[in-house]
Design a protein around this motif. Structure first.
Motif, PDB file in Angstrom:
ATOM      1  N   ASP A 444      86.046 -36.622  43.386  1.00 13.97           N
ATOM      2  CA  ASP A 444      85.598 -35.494  42.559  1.00 13.97           C
ATOM      3  C   ASP A 444      84.266 -35.778  41.864  1.00 13.97           C
ATOM      4  N   HIS A 445      83.410 -36.559  42.517  1.00 14.75           N
ATOM      5  CA  HIS A 445      82.045 -36.800  42.073  1.00 14.75           C
ATOM      6  C   HIS A 445      81.137 -35.793  42.787  1.00 14.75           C
ATOM      7  N   ASP A 446      79.830 -35.943  42.662  1.00 12.20           N
ATOM      8  CA  ASP A 446      78.925 -35.111  43.446  1.00 12.20           C
ATOM      9  C   ASP A 446      77.691 -35.922  43.797  1.00 12.20           C
ATOM     10  N   MET A 447      77.029 -35.499  44.893  1.00 16.49           N
ATOM     11  CA  MET A 447      75.926 -36.250  45.460  1.00 16.49           C
ATOM     12  C   MET A 447      74.906 -35.246  46.004  1.00 16.49           C
ATOM     13  N   VAL A 448      73.602 -35.540  45.806  1.00 19.06           N
ATOM     14  CA  VAL A 448      72.570 -34.600  46.205  1.00 19.06           C
ATOM     15  C   VAL A 448      71.357 -35.366  46.723  1.00 19.06           C
ATOM     16  N   TYR A 449      70.614 -34.757  47.631  1.00 15.82           N
ATOM     17  CA  TYR A 449      69.395 -35.358  48.182  1.00 15.82           C
ATOM     18  C   TYR A 449      68.212 -35.034  47.276  1.00 15.82           C
ATOM     19  N   ARG A 450      67.474 -36.105  46.841  1.00 15.13           N
ATOM     20  CA  ARG A 450      66.273 -35.929  46.028  1.00 15.13           C
ATOM     21  C   ARG A 450      65.060 -36.213  46.904  1.00 15.13           C
ATOM     22  N   ARG A 451      64.319 -35.141  47.199  1.00  9.25           N
ATOM     23  CA  ARG A 451      63.228 -35.235  48.166  1.00  9.25           C
ATOM     24  C   ARG A 451      62.100 -36.138  47.690  1.00  9.25           C
ATOM     25  N   SER A 452      61.782 -36.126  46.405  1.00 11.78           N
ATOM     26  CA  SER A 452      60.626 -36.872  45.912  1.00 11.78           C
ATOM     27  C   SER A 452      60.794 -38.376  46.079  1.00 11.78           C
ATOM     28  N   THR A 453      62.035 -38.876  46.057  1.00 12.83           N
ATOM     29  CA  THR A 453      62.287 -40.307  46.236  1.00 12.83           C
ATOM     30  C   THR A 453      62.923 -40.620  47.585  1.00 12.83           C
ATOM     31  N   HIS A 497      82.149 -31.783  38.197  1.00 11.30           N
ATOM     32  CA  HIS A 497      80.823 -31.242  37.914  1.00 11.30           C
ATOM     33  C   HIS A 497      80.107 -30.982  39.239  1.00 11.30           C
ATOM     34  N   ARG A 498      78.946 -30.366  39.168  1.00 12.25           N
ATOM     35  CA  ARG A 498      78.170 -30.126  40.378  1.00 12.25           C
ATOM     36  C   ARG A 498      76.697 -30.430  40.133  1.00 12.25           C
ATOM     37  N   LEU A 499      76.040 -30.955  41.204  1.00 13.66           N
ATOM     38  CA  LEU A 499      74.618 -31.281  41.188  1.00 13.66           C
ATOM     39  C   LEU A 499      73.866 -30.382  42.169  1.00 13.66           C
ATOM     40  N   ALA A 500      72.613 -30.106  41.861  1.00 15.94           N
ATOM     41  CA  ALA A 500      71.706 -29.421  42.784  1.00 15.94           C
ATOM     42  C   ALA A 500      70.305 -29.955  42.525  1.00 15.94           C
ATOM     43  N   TYR A 501      69.524 -30.112  43.573  1.00 13.44           N
ATOM     44  CA  TYR A 501      68.164 -30.632  43.423  1.00 13.44           C
ATOM     45  C   TYR A 501      67.159 -29.490  43.457  1.00 13.44           C
TER      46      TYR A 501
END
Length: 764
Positions: A444-453, A497-501
């Motif tokens: 129940d974690h969240d993971m997102v792609y960060r383009r700048s890094t 929770h939720r993440l978005a880039y």
């Protein structure tokens, strides 16, 4: 940008930057699981400015009329929920008015006397028009937009009627009192000849019927005949007319096929009709009452509904498409032949390598799953069970630069939590070479792609304790490597929770979640750089308005419009934590504030623990599965806002109108029309996601206070009444966003602004 747009004359380029809230309108939900009920004698028109086919009315097998409004957006049917609507009816006439950007409807029958009312659909609501002159009541009339020297919406005939009328947006004008006999047949405007072609038929009989042409003032007979009670559509890309459906004559209808004729314009007078392509075998034949339009955005003919093999078999609910490039019919709806079994708490992400949405695992109400599915935009494929242990609440994330997807963690009902890092091969999840140890196990974690890094960022979760750590997955020469990030600030322990880039602002956005069962409603942003350093900083932002606290919601970033979209979850805006319920509200975050959106369409049922992702190939958010009250779901939904008016151009004054005349499609021309009171105006074009408004000017230069969007922007001439601008959209821009706004000179010699229009450039 200017070399792509090729405006007629570039006036200036603006380079300022600013920050202020956006206010948007117009998104819709659509589902490939749902569409119009089977029907016949309905009406369809294609809205060229919005790129959607509009359907209204018709009747079912028992003859009961429909009063629902549907739109086909190229991928799915959208059930619209307007505040106003024509009454249920069958046999109404409908056409898109290219000059005014609205769909016009007239008449029909609701089981009693024929009707004589006029309605217009602007993409959001129906408006009844009350002209001074009204044609006689009728059903079964034909209607089409007629261009040329006397443009307007042309209507002819109907059962018991021979008159021809033209609508100019204000009033109906009788153009010819006694024209060809025609009822239940088709009419189409030929761009190449600037004439409108009509198939004449007095009673809807099955005998061969004649062709007629309207030159702007009178009807004349042209060579050629077609089946009775047929529909007619013009394909401008091939310069041919197509008939669809129709009743049998001379033994032409044999076997389970839908007959199609092709009409080729000959010179300036005749039409050569010939046998054309047929539907694939195995589909029941249509014998009339269908509706057909030409999709100018996707360059294909569309037909829906109609009677199946006569009245005894009832009507159809099939939507079929014939692209101009292929000349072959195929079924578009119903589209789903397979679908994932109902489930909740599954992992889902868009795979850039294959252009498909991938779903894994979850709970189906009786057992945990470890099967994998993929979705190509039209149907689901079952890839079978994975080698991974069954689990829920894993996180799946794509890295376009690596060309693959990574799955991490998850758990089961026995208290086991996983910390395996697996890579999707296209059909299976397999281990990969790792450089160093993984993070602690969690679910129940969240993971997102960060383009700048070029990294994956993961936060929080639960493994018996609520976690508050931030991790980054990097690609090294020795394999993938997890790095525990030191951050300045922390959102605190939480799961669900939720993440978005946010690509436009280079921020990882977090919302919601739960800690010890207490729902959270705060917004956090992770950024790199503080005082010129490379520190990662978590910063709580305080938007002027926010969604209610919740957990297990869905949240994705729309890169074309530059907003984070949040929907659903478990919470309650009224009574807080201890009487929560399942939600289906929609909110969008532009980096300044959250704005609640109210889609003017049917919406997904409320749910928690759904699975969502942004489909970058088809420019839409996909929502799948979830549960409410413990009942797993397996419905598929699309959230889409391809052309979206937002913001306020003029404040405290009258703004000029700006509308899209040709839906923005990569590889094609797009066109915009600006209201210009004295024929002098300009249209600004900005490439990129919908920006925040920048320069706010007061009265003086402007007629009143106004907000200007889209800097830096190209400003091009839009002279004339109205002002027009058209430019090509290269294929390379598919999926990207752009913003247009109009500036017009008022008779008082001050400037008036339009509201800005944000658009997503669609695939051809």
């Amino acid at each position: 940008m200017d070399h792509h747009l090729a405006p007629r004359r570039v006036l200036l380029v603006l380079t300022a930057a600013w920050f202020a809230p956006l206010y948007a309108q117009g998104p819709t939900w659509a589902s490939p699981n749902a569409g119009p009920a089977a029907r016949y004698d309905h009406a369809m028109a294609f809205d060229e400015g919005r790129g959607r086919a509009v359907l209204f009315g018709g009747r079912d097998a028992a003859g009961t009329p429909f009063g629902d409004t549907w739109e086909w957006d190229g991928a799915a049917w959208v059930l619209r929920m307007p505040a106003h609507s024509p009454s249920a009816r069958t046999g109404c006439a409908m056409a898109y008015d290219r000059m005014r950007g609205v769909t016009v409807l007239f008449g029909g029958n609701a089981g009693g006397p024929d009707l004589a009312d006029t309605w217009e659909w602007n993409g959001a609501d129906w408006t009844q028009r009350l002209p001074a002159t009204i044609p006689s009541a009728r059903s079964g009339a034909a209607m089409a937009y007629h261009g040329g020297t006397q443009p307007g919406v042309l209507m002819h005939g109907g059962f018991g009627n021979l008159s021809t009328w033209q609508w100019n947006g204000t009033n109906w004008t009788l153009r010819q009192a006694n024209g060809p006999a025609s009822a239940g047949c088709g009419m189409a405007y030929l761009n190449s000849q600037q004439r409108t072609v009509l198939l004449g038929n007095p009673t809807g009989s099955s005998s061969p019927i004649s062709s007629f042409a309207w030159d702007g003032s009178t009807w004349s007979t042209v060579p050629g005949s077609a089946p009775g009670n047929t529909r007619l559509v013009y394909d401008p890309d091939r310069n041919v007319l197509l008939t669809v459906g129709g009743q049998a004559f001379n033994g032409l209808f044999v076997g389970p096929t839908i007959y199609t004729q092709i009409g080729i314009p000959i010179g300036s007078t005749g039409i050569l009709w010939s046998n054309g392509p047929q539907f694939p075998g195995g589909l029941s034949s249509l014998q009339g009452g269908s509706a057909c339009v030409y999709d100018t955005a996707r360059r294909s003919a569309l037909t829906f509904g109609g009677l199946l093999s006569g009245f005894s078999s009832g009507p159809s609910n099939t939507l079929s498409e014939m692209p101009s490039a292929t000349s072959a019919w195929s079924t578009r709806f119903p589209s789903l032949t397979t679908s994932p079994t109902p489930r909740t708490r599954a992992a889902m992400e868009f795979d850039d390598a294959s252009g498909r949405v991938v779903l894994f695992g979850g709970y189906d109400g009786s057992q945990l799953r470890n099967d994998a599915w993929s979705f190509d935009g039209r149907d689901w494929t079952n890839h079978g069970n994975s080698l991974l242990p069954p689990r829920i609440q894993a996180s799946l994330c794509s890295n376009p630069a690596w060309g693959g997807m990574v799955l991490f963690g998850g758990g089961n009902f026995s208290g086991t939590y996983f910390n395996d890092t697996m890579v999707w091969t296209g059909t299976e999840f397999l281990p990969t070479i790792m450089n160093g140890p993984p993070p602690p196990a969690r679910a129940d974690h969240d993971m997102v792609y960060r383009r700048s890094t070029n990294t994956l960022v993961m936060y929080g979760g639960y493994n018996g304790s609520y976690l508050s750590d931030t991790w980054e997955l990097r690609s090294t020469t020795l394999g993938l490597q997890w790095v525990h990030l030191f951050t300045v600030g922390s959102p605190g322990p939480r799961n669900g929770h939720r993440l978005a880039y946010d690509e436009r602002r280079d921020r990882v956005v977090m919302f919601g979640g739960s800690n010890q069962g207490i729902f959270d409603g705060t917004t956090w942003e992770l950024s790199v750089g503080i005082g010129g350093t490379s520190f990662n900083v978590w910063n709580q932002v305080n938007p002027p308005q926010s969604p209610p606290p919740r957990w297990s919601h869905d949240m994705e970033y729309d890169p074309a419009r530059g907003v984070v979209v949040l929907t659903g979850g478990y919470g309650n805006p009224l009574c807080g934590n201890y009487c929560a319920t399942w939600l289906n509200d929609v909110w969008e975050y532009d980096g300044i504030t959250w704005t609640q959106r109210v889609p003017a369409s049917a919406t997904p049922p409320p749910r928690e623990a759904g699975s969502s992702c942004y489909d970058r190939l088809r420019q839409r958010i996909v929502l799948q599965c979830g549960s409410a009250g413990g009942t797993p779901m397996n419905d598929t939904w699309f959230y889409n806002a391809p052309v979206d008016r937002f913001g306020t151009g003029m404040v405290g004054g009258t703004s000029v109108s700006l509308r899209c005349l040709a839906f923005p499609v990569a590889g094609q021309m797009t066109r915009f029309e600006l209201q210009t009171p004295i024929g002098i105006g300009w249209i600004t074009v900005y490439a990129g996601p919908a920006p925040a408004p920048g320069i706010t000017l007061g009265p003086g230069l402007l007629c009143s206070t106004g907000s200007f969007y889209g800097v830096p922007a190209v400003v091009a001439d839009a002279m004339g009444s109205p002002g027009l601008l058209q430019f090509p959209l290269p294929l390379s821009l598919a999926g990207q966003g752009f913003v247009v706004q109009g500036v017009a000179l008022d008779p008082a010699l001050c400037l008036r602004l339009s509201d800005p229009l944000a658009a997503t450039i669609q695939l051809p």
